[in-house]
Design a protein around this motif. Sequence first.
Motif, short mmCIF file in Angstrom:
data_model
loop_
_atom_site.label_atom_id
_atom_site.label_comp_id
_atom_site.label_asym_id
_atom_site.label_seq_id
_atom_site.Cartn_x
_atom_site.Cartn_y
_atom_site.Cartn_z
N GLY A 165 0.75 -1.24 0.00
CA GLY A 165 0.00 0.00 0.00
C GLY A 165 0.78 1.29 0.00
N PRO A 166 1.62 1.54 -1.02
CA PRO A 166 2.17 2.89 -1.11
C PRO A 166 1.03 3.89 -1.25
CG PRO A 166 3.27 1.42 -2.65
CD PRO A 166 2.10 0.68 -2.08
N VAL A 167 1.12 4.97 -0.52
CA VAL A 167 0.07 5.99 -0.55
C VAL A 167 -0.01 6.55 -1.97
CG1 VAL A 167 -0.64 8.23 0.37
CG2 VAL A 167 0.46 6.55 1.88
N GLY A 168 -1.21 6.65 -2.50
CA GLY A 168 -1.42 7.19 -3.83
C GLY A 168 -1.11 6.24 -4.96
N LEU A 169 -1.06 4.95 -4.68
CA LEU A 169 -0.71 3.96 -5.70
C LEU A 169 -1.65 4.01 -6.90
CD1 LEU A 169 1.02 1.53 -6.60
CD2 LEU A 169 -0.60 0.08 -5.39
N ALA A 170 -2.93 4.03 -6.64
CA ALA A 170 -3.91 3.98 -7.73
C ALA A 170 -3.85 5.21 -8.63
CB ALA A 170 -5.31 3.82 -7.16
N ASP A 171 -3.55 6.37 -8.06
CA ASP A 171 -3.54 7.61 -8.84
C ASP A 171 -2.15 8.03 -9.28
OD1 ASP A 171 -6.27 7.78 -8.40
OD2 ASP A 171 -6.02 8.94 -6.57
N GLY A 172 -1.15 7.40 -8.74
CA GLY A 172 0.21 7.83 -9.00
C GLY A 172 0.82 7.24 -10.25
N PRO A 173 2.06 7.57 -10.51
CA PRO A 173 2.73 7.14 -11.73
C PRO A 173 3.41 5.78 -11.64
CG PRO A 173 4.14 8.64 -10.53
CD PRO A 173 2.84 8.56 -9.76
N LEU A 174 3.37 5.11 -10.48
CA LEU A 174 4.15 3.89 -10.31
C LEU A 174 3.68 2.76 -11.23
CD1 LEU A 174 6.41 2.42 -8.82
CD2 LEU A 174 4.75 1.78 -7.08
N LEU A 175 2.41 2.41 -11.20
CA LEU A 175 1.93 1.29 -12.03
C LEU A 175 2.07 1.58 -13.53
CD1 LEU A 175 -1.20 0.14 -9.97
CD2 LEU A 175 1.05 -0.94 -10.09
N PRO A 176 1.67 2.78 -14.00
CA PRO A 176 1.91 3.06 -15.42
C PRO A 176 3.40 3.06 -15.77
CG PRO A 176 0.29 4.58 -14.54
CD PRO A 176 0.85 3.82 -13.38
N GLY A 177 4.22 3.48 -14.83
CA GLY A 177 5.67 3.48 -15.06
C GLY A 177 6.22 2.08 -15.23
N ILE A 178 5.68 1.14 -14.45
CA ILE A 178 6.10 -0.26 -14.59
C ILE A 178 5.70 -0.78 -15.97
CG2 ILE A 178 5.71 -2.61 -13.74
CD1 ILE A 178 5.36 -1.34 -10.92
N VAL A 179 4.50 -0.44 -16.40
CA VAL A 179 4.05 -0.89 -17.73
C VAL A 179 4.92 -0.26 -18.82
CG1 VAL A 179 2.13 -0.99 -19.37
CG2 VAL A 179 1.70 -1.32 -16.93
N ASP A 180 5.25 1.01 -18.68
CA ASP A 180 6.17 1.65 -19.64
C ASP A 180 7.49 0.89 -19.72
OD1 ASP A 180 4.32 3.70 -20.09
OD2 ASP A 180 5.33 5.11 -18.73
N PHE A 181 8.05 0.60 -18.54
CA PHE A 181 9.33 -0.12 -18.45
C PHE A 181 9.23 -1.49 -19.11
CE2 PHE A 181 12.20 -2.72 -15.62
CZ PHE A 181 13.39 -2.22 -16.11
N PHE A 182 8.12 -2.19 -18.85
CA PHE A 182 7.94 -3.51 -19.44
C PHE A 182 7.74 -3.42 -20.95
CE2 PHE A 182 6.36 -6.15 -15.55
CZ PHE A 182 7.60 -6.00 -14.96
N GLU A 183 7.01 -2.43 -21.42
CA GLU A 183 6.82 -2.26 -22.87
C GLU A 183 8.15 -1.99 -23.56
OE1 GLU A 183 2.23 -0.56 -23.05
OE2 GLU A 183 3.87 0.86 -22.84
N GLU A 184 9.01 -1.22 -22.92
CA GLU A 184 10.34 -0.97 -23.49
C GLU A 184 11.16 -2.26 -23.54
OE1 GLU A 184 12.10 2.15 -21.15
OE2 GLU A 184 10.50 3.57 -21.67
N GLY A 185 11.03 -3.09 -22.50
CA GLY A 185 11.72 -4.37 -22.48
C GLY A 185 11.24 -5.29 -23.59
N VAL A 186 9.94 -5.33 -23.81
CA VAL A 186 9.37 -6.14 -24.89
C VAL A 186 9.91 -5.64 -26.23
CG1 VAL A 186 7.25 -6.74 -26.13
CG2 VAL A 186 7.29 -6.79 -23.63
N ALA A 187 9.89 -4.32 -26.42
CA ALA A 187 10.37 -3.74 -27.69
C ALA A 187 11.84 -4.06 -27.93
CB ALA A 187 10.14 -2.24 -27.69
N ALA A 188 12.61 -4.16 -26.85
CA ALA A 188 14.03 -4.47 -26.97
C ALA A 188 14.30 -5.97 -27.08
CB ALA A 188 14.80 -3.90 -25.77
N GLY A 189 13.24 -6.77 -26.98
CA GLY A 189 13.39 -8.21 -27.11
C GLY A 189 13.97 -8.88 -25.87
N ARG A 190 13.82 -8.25 -24.71
CA ARG A 190 14.38 -8.80 -23.47
C ARG A 190 13.30 -9.54 -22.69
NH1 ARG A 190 17.61 -4.36 -20.42
NH2 ARG A 190 18.45 -6.21 -19.40
#
Length: 104
Positions: free
Chosen positions: A42-67
């Motif tokens: 429960g990080p405060v502000g998890l649902a509204d914050g940038p953490l979860l979308p940031g993880i998805v961004d990071f993962f999408e970059e990994g997929v694009a790089a073939g990792r």
Amino acid sequence: MGIQDIIEGKRQWRAHVARVRALPPDYRIVYAEMQRYLFKVGPVGLADGPLLPGIVDFFEEGVAAGRGVLELTGTDVAAFTDGLIADLPTYADAVQDSLGGKAG
């Protein structure tokens, strides 16, 4: 919070979920475990914050790089996730602070 804010929040969440579903299966599994852990900790502000979308961004970059997902996170996904929230206030911190304030 007005009805428009609720509608916009739902729209954003649906778009987020669609991005997660577009990830390869191994990435989705790791993301689901990370999300479950983060909702529990429960990080405060998890649902509204940038953490979860940031993880998805990071993962999408990994997929694009073939990792593979474990190339990005390492084999200890829990430690990786803890590192992401190390400096963020959690609900446990808030409770501890409130108890400390009442006791002192």
